[in-house]
Design a protein around this motif. Structure first.
Motif, PDB file in Angstrom:
ATOM      1  N   PRO A 250      50.866  34.014  48.899  1.00 63.07           N
ATOM      2  CA  PRO A 250      51.580  33.409  47.767  1.00 63.07           C
ATOM      3  C   PRO A 250      51.977  34.478  46.760  1.00 63.07           C
ATOM      4  CG  PRO A 250      49.222  32.969  47.612  1.00 63.07           C
ATOM      5  CD  PRO A 250      49.446  33.623  48.934  1.00 63.07           C
ATOM      6  N   GLN A 251      53.173  34.335  46.167  1.00 61.44           N
ATOM      7  CA  GLN A 251      53.623  35.350  45.222  1.00 61.44           C
ATOM      8  C   GLN A 251      53.564  34.888  43.777  1.00 61.44           C
ATOM      9  OE1 GLN A 251      57.474  36.570  46.707  1.00 61.44           O
ATOM     10  NE2 GLN A 251      56.528  37.960  48.170  1.00 61.44           N
ATOM     11  N   THR A 255      51.097  29.390  42.414  1.00 61.14           N
ATOM     12  CA  THR A 255      50.760  29.119  43.811  1.00 61.14           C
ATOM     13  C   THR A 255      49.441  29.784  44.171  1.00 61.14           C
ATOM     14  OG1 THR A 255      53.130  29.387  44.160  1.00 61.14           O
ATOM     15  CG2 THR A 255      51.785  29.021  46.102  1.00 61.14           C
ATOM     16  N   GLN A 256      49.275  31.018  43.721  1.00 61.58           N
ATOM     17  CA  GLN A 256      48.023  31.729  44.011  1.00 61.58           C
ATOM     18  C   GLN A 256      46.823  30.984  43.435  1.00 61.58           C
ATOM     19  OE1 GLN A 256      48.755  35.556  42.273  1.00 61.58           O
ATOM     20  NE2 GLN A 256      50.219  36.155  43.862  1.00 61.58           N
ATOM     21  N   ARG A 260      43.718  29.039  45.414  1.00 63.39           N
ATOM     22  CA  ARG A 260      42.315  29.420  45.139  1.00 63.39           C
ATOM     23  C   ARG A 260      41.489  28.246  44.645  1.00 63.39           C
ATOM     24  NH1 ARG A 260      41.017  35.116  43.569  1.00 63.39           N
ATOM     25  NH2 ARG A 260      39.301  34.079  42.550  1.00 63.39           N
ATOM     26  N   PRO A 329      50.779  41.355  45.828  1.00 62.39           N
ATOM     27  CA  PRO A 329      50.310  40.235  44.993  1.00 62.39           C
ATOM     28  C   PRO A 329      48.857  40.422  44.594  1.00 62.39           C
ATOM     29  CG  PRO A 329      50.577  39.568  47.293  1.00 62.39           C
ATOM     30  CD  PRO A 329      51.135  40.941  47.174  1.00 62.39           C
ATOM     31  N   ARG A 331      45.818  39.247  44.480  1.00 61.64           N
ATOM     32  CA  ARG A 331      45.021  38.123  44.969  1.00 61.64           C
ATOM     33  C   ARG A 331      43.604  38.138  44.433  1.00 61.64           C
ATOM     34  NH1 ARG A 331      45.147  36.209  50.762  1.00 61.64           N
ATOM     35  NH2 ARG A 331      44.473  34.402  49.590  1.00 61.64           N
TER      36      ARG A 331
END
Lengths: 336, 335
Positions: A250-251, A255-256, A260, A329, A331
């Motif tokens: 995910p960018q 969304t990230q 999570r 990204p 993360r």
């Protein structure tokens, strides 16, 4: 029978506003989204993200106090749906675009058998051969693992939630629509029934050559069936791309964060993190700047003033100032 | 803290032309929630998990079986005495939108039970006010913002926190959370779960968690116990991690197989199990209740109903003649 083809859909700069005491507030603010012919696209978002409004716009069915202020929804073979009205629009709904409503249990008439409602549908669309229609309906229901004859003779209270949902799908498809919109198709269903319905959606999609749009708040549902995935937040599509890529890498920070926040069955459970803050409502949506900035771990100065425009690279579209500045990204970024 | 043995409950359907049919919601369930422990009930809707939760919270009675709270059996007690015991167990409803009185501010909602408690224990009025603020801070919301507001002015997540704060006004020793996060936005769900987990760790409150979302059970208590309920019967029971990673009952396996796979991040388990047919509650067989839908059934399963035990030497208890662990849950895909 019309010839079968899966239409493509192009939504451009769609703005839908709702009239409130505080003036007209945008539920959708310049949304652009393309559904490739023959694919299943998923839209995920939280309540108030505008996902249902977007789905209704495909039918030009946004109800007052809402209205489509500007933009276009072009469907292959139909043209711009936003410009249709009256009888033309009524013919399109159901015949060209099938819609499976949220909470199928509430969208059936409790006083009539499913068969009677099917005949009503046929008559209102001037179907000449009603017997053929019933035959098609029975076949479709049989295809979905139900006893077609029995279901058509039943009232809605005699059917379980999963069966009603299948009836909803049958009614959306029986007039041979090739664009199907499913709004929260599995909400309020059990895990096992949900898995069954999702498999049916996928199978029917492939067999009949459809273009399918699934609206859901459940990332898992979208992950299970869709080819391409759009993530909505605050009336905007913030990220769109092939499902496995959006989920795997995910960018957009939203969304990230959303991925999570899903507790999973394997791996370290403590890696799951809640997103701070809460989603905006119509009234609390910021007038300028990025709508996600209040909850964003990557917030920059520019986010306060400029609403990030969607940028497309290859198959993926992201609307974020921070993406593009960074090499990979983030993360592992910690949320407060 | 609380144990139950042989709990049964049958609902009679009345007003039907043919006399209606009885629905057996619970068929002899045993459970045990330890002090400070976490227990999760999972199962499909209609499996009896909500009924059991209501019985545990004292909102429903059982037809037979015995509930024992801290060594005191509930069956011989008078209504008032029973109530005093059940006050220590508080239910958190599924729907935070209907669980709060819309005509009362949060201050009024929280103050009423606290003022009563202050009177009973001879504390001052100021204590009640102070306690209301304390509780709201404990559940992670700003008392100054929330207290003067009405429920409709708050988001779903905030309301659920208020509901939890209200349950805490009576200093309960156990919380029963019935699908408490299913109506809350995805990004906020984890916050509520973390709160329950935190209350358990900090205050030593036991948590009974009722859900159909198995992954959330893991979040509440990895050290907890998981009960899988099917048609009013516990079919598998054991430590949460064991039951999730190595389920032995085909029903548990079917339930876990149905969980969507996050493609791109996970790949599906190798031995996913699918029921052979849909649930039909009208059939009550003498044999195993799951036999009709079970892909692994044998003649034995249709003849006799298996009872809960450790047959086959499994670490968890199960009600199956042919227990075999299968890997059904999605696994992390290697990047």
């Amino acid at each position: 029978m019309t010839e079968s083809f899966a239409p493509g859909v192009r939504v451009r700069d769609l703005t839908v506003v709702y009239k409130t005491p505080a003036g007209e507030l945008p539920a959708l603010a310049g949304v652009g989204l393309t559904l490739a012919p023959g694919t299943i696209t998923g839209i995920v978002g939280e309540s108030g993200s505008g996902k249902s409004t977007l789905a209704l716009s495909l039918l030009n069915a946004v109800q007052p106090p809402g209205r489509i202020k500007e933009g276009s929804v072009e469907i292959d073979g139909l043209g711009d749906v936003v410009k249709l009205d009256g009888e033309d629009l009524r013919q399109v709904r159901g015949r060209k675009v099938g819609y499976v409503f949220q909470a199928a249990q509430n969208s059936l008439n409790p006083l009539k058998t499913v068969g009677k409602q099917l005949l009503d549908l046929g008559r209102s669309h001037d179907v000449a051969d009603l017997q053929a229609l019933v035959r098609d309906a029975r076949e479709l229901l049989g295809r979905m693992g139900l006893d077609g004859a029995r279901v058509l003779d039943s009232h809605q209270h005699e059917l379980s939630g999963g069966m009603r949902q299948r009836v909803g799908i049958m009614l959306a498809l029986v007039l041979n629509a090739h664009l199907v919109v499913l709004d929260e198709p599995t909400t309020a269903l059990d895990m096992i029934t949900q898995a069954t319905i999702l498999r049916i959606v996928r199978d029917v999609h492939h067999e009949r050559g459809l273009t399918t749009l699934i609206i859901t708040h459940d990332m898992g549902v979208a992950a299970e069936v869709t080819d391409s995935l759009a993530v909505m937040y605050g009336g905007r599509v913030v990220e769109h791309g092939p499902t496995t890529e959006v989920l795997g890498a995910p960018q957009h920070p939203y969304t990230q964060g959303l991925i999570r926040a899903i507790p999973r069955l394997s791996g370290d459970i403590d890696e799951a993190r809640a997103l701070p803050g809460r989603p905006p409502t119509l009234g609390t949506m910021p007038r300028e700047g990025c709508v996600f900035r209040e909850r964003c771990p990557l917030r920059m100065d520019v986010c306060d003033t400029v609403d990030p425009a969607p940028v497309t690279r290859g198959e993926r579209t992201v609307a974020c100032h921070a993406v593009g500045h960074q090499v990979s990204p983030p993360r592992r970024k910690e949320y407060a | 803290m609380i144990t139950g043995t042989g709990i049964t409950k049958t609902y009679k359907q009345r007003g039907h032309i043919l006399g209606g049919r009885d629905v057996q919601a619970l068929r002899g369930v045993d459970f045990d929630v330890k002090k400070g422990g976490a227990v999760t009930f999972i199962g499909e809707s209609g499996c009896g998990k909500t009924t059991l939760g209501r019985i545990v919270a004292g909102l429903e009675t059982c037809d037979s079986g015995e509930i024992v709270i801290d060594g005191t059996p509930m069956s011989g007690l008078r209504h008032r005495q029973r109530q005093a015991h059940f006050r220590r167990i508080q239910l958190i409803h599924q729907d935070p939108y209907s669980a709060l009185n819309p005509t009362r501010t949060i201050y009024q909602t929280l103050h009423a039970p606290l003022a009563l408690r202050a009177r009973q224990t001879g504390r001052s009025k100021a204590w009640a006010e102070e306690r209301a603020r304390e509780l709201l801070t404990l559940v992670g919301i700003d008392p100054g913002y929330v207290l003067p507001r009405y429920p409709h002015q708050l988001s779903g997540g905030m309301r659920q926190r208020v509901v939890i704060a209200r349950a805490l006004t009576v200093d309960p020793e156990m919380l029963v959370a019935d699908e408490s996060v299913s109506m809350i936005d995805v990004s906020l769900r984890l916050g509520i779960l973390a709160l329950l987990k935190d209350l358990r760790e900090r205050l030593g409150v036991s948590v009974l968690f009722i859900t159909h979302d198995i992954a959330t059970a893991r979040y509440i208590g990895e050290d907890g116990e998981l009960y899988v309920i099917y048609r009013g019967q516990v079919v598998e029971r054991g430590p949460t991690e064991t039951v999730i990673s190595a389920p032995v009952h085909p029903y548990t396996q079917a339930l876990l197989s149905a969980i969507p796979v996050l493609r791109g991040v996970e790949r599906p388990g190798a031995e996913r199990v699918e029921p052979t047919e849909a649930l039909d509650e009208r059939h009550v067989d003498t044999g195993c209740l799951f036999a009709r839908r079970c892909p692994f059934r044998t003649d034995e399963c249709e003849a006799e109903r298996p009872s809960l035990g450790n047959g086959g030497g499994t670490p968890q208890e199960h009600a199956c003649f042919h227990p075999r662990p299968r890997s059904v849950i999605p696994v992390e895909a290697c990047a």
